[in-house]
Design an enzyme around this catalytic site. Sequence first.
Site, mmCIF file in Angstrom:
data_model
loop_
_atom_site.group_PDB
_atom_site.id
_atom_site.type_symbol
_atom_site.label_atom_id
_atom_site.label_comp_id
_atom_site.label_asym_id
_atom_site.label_seq_id
_atom_site.Cartn_x
_atom_site.Cartn_y
_atom_site.Cartn_z
ATOM 1 N N CYS A 238 5.102 -9.300 -0.834
ATOM 2 C CA CYS A 238 4.423 -9.466 -1.603
ATOM 3 C C CYS A 238 4.238 -10.011 -2.733
ATOM 4 C CB CYS A 238 3.457 -8.401 -0.900
ATOM 5 S SG CYS A 238 2.165 -8.270 0.758
ATOM 6 N N GLU B 2 -4.439 -8.250 -7.768
ATOM 7 C CA GLU B 2 -3.260 -8.350 -9.075
ATOM 8 C C GLU B 2 -2.811 -8.750 -10.099
ATOM 9 O OE1 GLU B 2 -1.485 -6.240 -7.767
ATOM 10 O OE2 GLU B 2 -1.542 -5.619 -5.144
#
EC number: 3.4.19.3
Length: 206
Positions: free
Chosen positions: A146, A83
């Site tokens: 998350c 990410e």
Amino acid sequence: MTDRPTAVVTGFGAFGPHRVNPSWSAVELLRDAGVPDVRLVTEQLPVSFARATARIGELVAEHEPAVVLCTGLAASRDVLSLERLAVNLADAPVPDVDGAQPVDERVLPEGPAALFTTLPVKAAAARLQEEGISVELSLSAGTYVCNAVMLAALHASSATAARVGFVHVPPVERLDPARAAQALEVVLRTAVTRSTDTARAGGRVD
Ligand code: PCA
């Protein structure tokens, strides 16, 4: 011995239909194998906006880690995702394990719209590809727990030199947890050995 850098590595517990969260399976395997020259602090976080974001802040304050690597399951993805960005938005399509379901709320009321990962993700992706592990750079960790934990980890570490990021793992049918654990080790090693990322083109045109 105290010279070894500390890495806080987290996975998530069960949520929704996911009785076993493969992110935690991978972290357990990494913990059991160990990473040479790195002091690992591993923990399973609950899939709770309030408790997981508070806990990651405590872990950062307590251990002053050089690296914070949080992981979670991305049930719809095919490959491991590194990410790049955490957004200051909690918009939960389903309640968390505490029954909380924030809609269009800020994760950090006073925080910026988003924070960038401080992990060298392009360098890590290149190394993963060399190891034969499929990987993608992702521009969205979602708007669920998350993403909130990634933002909280970045915020908690913002005054430090820690490298902080988030890896989403696909379901076990698409990536064996042992392979995922190997991938986490590659990301960790890249994070402790490189202070800057590689400047190679890797963005996208949609
Ligand atoms: N995946 C969810 C929360 C916990 C997990 O493992 C997410 O992507 O937000």
